[in-house]
Design a protein around this motif. Structure first.
Motif, PDB file in Angstrom:
ATOM      1  N   ARG A 286       0.865  -1.184   0.000  1.00  0.00           N
ATOM      2  CA  ARG A 286       0.000   0.000   0.000  1.00  0.00           C
ATOM      3  C   ARG A 286       0.902   1.235   0.000  1.00  0.00           C
ATOM      4  N   VAL A 287       0.602   2.202  -0.867  1.00  0.00           N
ATOM      5  CA  VAL A 287       1.467   3.380  -0.989  1.00  0.00           C
ATOM      6  C   VAL A 287       0.630   4.658  -0.911  1.00  0.00           C
ATOM      7  N   ILE A 288       1.074   5.566  -0.034  1.00  0.00           N
ATOM      8  CA  ILE A 288       0.422   6.881   0.088  1.00  0.00           C
ATOM      9  C   ILE A 288       1.441   7.922  -0.347  1.00  0.00           C
ATOM     10  N   VAL A 289       1.121   8.694  -1.373  1.00  0.00           N
ATOM     11  CA  VAL A 289       2.053   9.734  -1.815  1.00  0.00           C
ATOM     12  C   VAL A 289       1.489  11.115  -1.483  1.00  0.00           C
ATOM     13  N   VAL A 290       2.404  12.048  -1.204  1.00  0.00           N
ATOM     14  CA  VAL A 290       2.014  13.423  -0.893  1.00  0.00           C
ATOM     15  C   VAL A 290       2.754  14.363  -1.840  1.00  0.00           C
ATOM     16  N   GLY A 291       2.023  15.296  -2.430  1.00  0.00           N
ATOM     17  CA  GLY A 291       2.631  16.298  -3.309  1.00  0.00           C
ATOM     18  C   GLY A 291       1.693  17.485  -3.418  1.00  0.00           C
ATOM     19  N   SER A 292       2.189  18.581  -3.979  1.00  0.00           N
ATOM     20  CA  SER A 292       1.362  19.791  -3.975  1.00  0.00           C
ATOM     21  C   SER A 292       0.534  19.972  -5.243  1.00  0.00           C
ATOM     22  N   ASN A 293       0.981  19.385  -6.339  1.00  0.00           N
ATOM     23  CA  ASN A 293       0.334  19.639  -7.628  1.00  0.00           C
ATOM     24  C   ASN A 293      -0.701  18.546  -7.939  1.00  0.00           C
ATOM     25  N   PRO A 294      -1.999  18.902  -7.940  1.00  0.00           N
ATOM     26  CA  PRO A 294      -3.028  17.879  -8.124  1.00  0.00           C
ATOM     27  C   PRO A 294      -2.942  17.154  -9.466  1.00  0.00           C
ATOM     28  N   ASP A 295      -2.406  17.825 -10.508  1.00  0.00           N
ATOM     29  CA  ASP A 295      -2.265  17.131 -11.806  1.00  0.00           C
ATOM     30  C   ASP A 295      -1.295  15.964 -11.677  1.00  0.00           C
ATOM     31  N   LYS A 296      -0.200  16.205 -10.953  1.00  0.00           N
ATOM     32  CA  LYS A 296       0.766  15.107 -10.754  1.00  0.00           C
ATOM     33  C   LYS A 296       0.123  13.998  -9.914  1.00  0.00           C
ATOM     34  N   GLY A 297      -0.680  14.400  -8.937  1.00  0.00           N
ATOM     35  CA  GLY A 297      -1.357  13.406  -8.100  1.00  0.00           C
ATOM     36  C   GLY A 297      -2.294  12.548  -8.931  1.00  0.00           C
ATOM     37  N   ARG A 298      -3.028  13.209  -9.822  1.00  0.00           N
ATOM     38  CA  ARG A 298      -3.964  12.472 -10.689  1.00  0.00           C
ATOM     39  C   ARG A 298      -3.197  11.506 -11.589  1.00  0.00           C
ATOM     40  N   ARG A 299      -2.078  11.978 -12.140  1.00  0.00           N
ATOM     41  CA  ARG A 299      -1.292  11.098 -13.022  1.00  0.00           C
ATOM     42  C   ARG A 299      -0.766   9.890 -12.247  1.00  0.00           C
ATOM     43  N   PHE A 300      -0.325  10.137 -11.021  1.00  0.00           N
ATOM     44  CA  PHE A 300       0.169   9.015 -10.206  1.00  0.00           C
ATOM     45  C   PHE A 300      -0.938   7.980 -10.009  1.00  0.00           C
ATOM     46  N   MET A 301      -2.140   8.458  -9.688  1.00  0.00           N
ATOM     47  CA  MET A 301      -3.251   7.534  -9.454  1.00  0.00           C
ATOM     48  C   MET A 301      -3.634   6.800 -10.747  1.00  0.00           C
ATOM     49  N   GLU A 302      -3.553   7.485 -11.884  1.00  0.00           N
ATOM     50  CA  GLU A 302      -3.856   6.819 -13.166  1.00  0.00           C
ATOM     51  C   GLU A 302      -2.837   5.718 -13.447  1.00  0.00           C
ATOM     52  N   GLU A 303      -1.558   6.013 -13.168  1.00  0.00           N
ATOM     53  CA  GLU A 303      -0.529   4.996 -13.404  1.00  0.00           C
ATOM     54  C   GLU A 303      -0.698   3.819 -12.448  1.00  0.00           C
TER      55      GLU A 303
END
Ligand SMILES: NC(=O)c1ccc[n+]([C@@H]2O[C@H](COP(=O)([O-])OP(=O)(O)OC[C@H]3O[C@@H](n4cnc5c(N)ncnc54)[C@H](OP(=O)(O)O)[C@@H]3O)[C@@H](O)[C@H]2O)c1
Length: 279
Positions: free
Chosen positions: A27-44
């Motif tokens: 299980r992996v929880i990532v934290v970052g400020s840019n929601p576009d990058k967050g969305r891309r991470f979740m898509e990948e």
């Protein structure tokens, strides 16, 4: 299943580690400020069939309040954290203060790492083989510490700031093990080697050219992930260890001076609380 928290997990090496461990069933929880990058991470994550084990938390970790919010949120929903990877960074060619009035590098590269490691320590203690992996540049000389002006209100020079960020991480590691005697948590400081990543930052022209060259010369993210994962899978037995790529550094030497770590811990308490209260 292990739970791995990665600050700066939406880009570069942090993201590479995140996708690697998702691929291994963790299980992996990532934290970052840019929601576009967050969305891309979740898509990948979805694309490799790991979407339900991945989580993204959007936060500006240069703000103390945001670090506290996210640490509390993770602690609330996860009784056990097995690994914490500290990989958020943002380069600034010119000095910038956060809305809380703290110099940006000091806030993001140091205070955020401090707040996450101490704030999640009891959740990590509950893990089977807990580890904190702080990605920086260990072993530099203590003279890189600008003790009289840690937030560089005068003579802001990014190269000096970067050297000091490495030292802040070293002393944070020493301070963490001192503050948690007998801890089961293994604190690993590691420099992954020059790696072609996002190099998030706000660059002037000269620095932008320099960074473009670094991106060209850097190893692929997968190579850094391959080097670093051993620290998460099988950390050294000592409470604190440090690596310059594959080379182990002596953490009993002068660069890891406990008195300097205590001095920094005292300053940190003052910055965070205005006086010597616990983190
Ligand atoms: N790459 C190298 O050659 C190299 C060499 C030595 C050490 N390192 C260390 O390795 C670690 C990872 O480096 P990297 O090159 O992979 O970094 P990177 O590609 O530039 O990614 C930086 C990460 O930090 C996040 N971040 C930046 N500002 C943030 C903020 N205010 N709040 C929350 N998250 C923020 C970014 O996400 P958002 O943009 O979404 O905020 C991104 O996920 C760093 O600690 C770095 O010092 C790297």
């Amino acid at each position: 299943m292990k739970t791995i928290v990665i600050t700066g997990g939406t880009d570069g090496i942090g993201k590479g580690l995140g996708l690697h461990y998702l691929g291994r069933g963790e299980r992996v929880i990532v934290v970052g400020s840019n929601p576009d990058k967050g969305r891309r991470f979740m898509e990948e994550a979805q694309a490799i069939g790991s979407g339900e084990r991945a989580a993204y938390i959007q936060a500006d970790l240069s703000l103390v309040a945001e670090n506290r919010r996210v640490v509390a949120e993770i602690a609330q929903s996860h009784p056990v954290v097995d690994a914490l990877v500290l990989a958020a960074r943002f380069y600034r060619s010119t000095r910038h203060e956060t809305a809380e009035g703290i110099e940006h590098n000091f806030a993001l590269f140091y205070l955020s790492r401090y707040l996450f490691s101490h704030g999640l320590a009891d959740r990590l203690e509950a893990g089977e083989r807990p580890v904190i992996l702080n990605l920086a540049g260990p072993g530099g000389d203590l003279s890189a510490m600008n003790w009289e002006d840690l937030q560089f209100t005068r003579d802001y020079r990014p190269d000096r700031i970067m050297s000091q960020c490495g030292k802040l991480s070293d002393l944070a590691g020493v301070g963490f093990t001192a503050a948690h005697p007998g801890t089961r948590i293994r604190y690993v400081l590691a420099h992954p080697g020059l790696t072609a990543t996002g190099f998030a930052g706000d660059y002037n022209e000269a620095d932008a050219a320099l960074v473009a060259g670094m991106r060209d010369r850097g190893q692929p993210v997968d190579a850094a992930v391959g080097m670093l994962r051993r620290h998460l899978d099988n950390p050294d037995p000592e409470p604190l260890s440090a690596y310059m790529q594959h080379t182990k550094i002596d953490v009993d030497g002068a660069p890891f001076d406990p008195a300097a770590a205590r001095r920094l811990a005292n300053i940190t308490q003052t910055v965070l609380f205005g006086s010597g209260q616990p983190a």
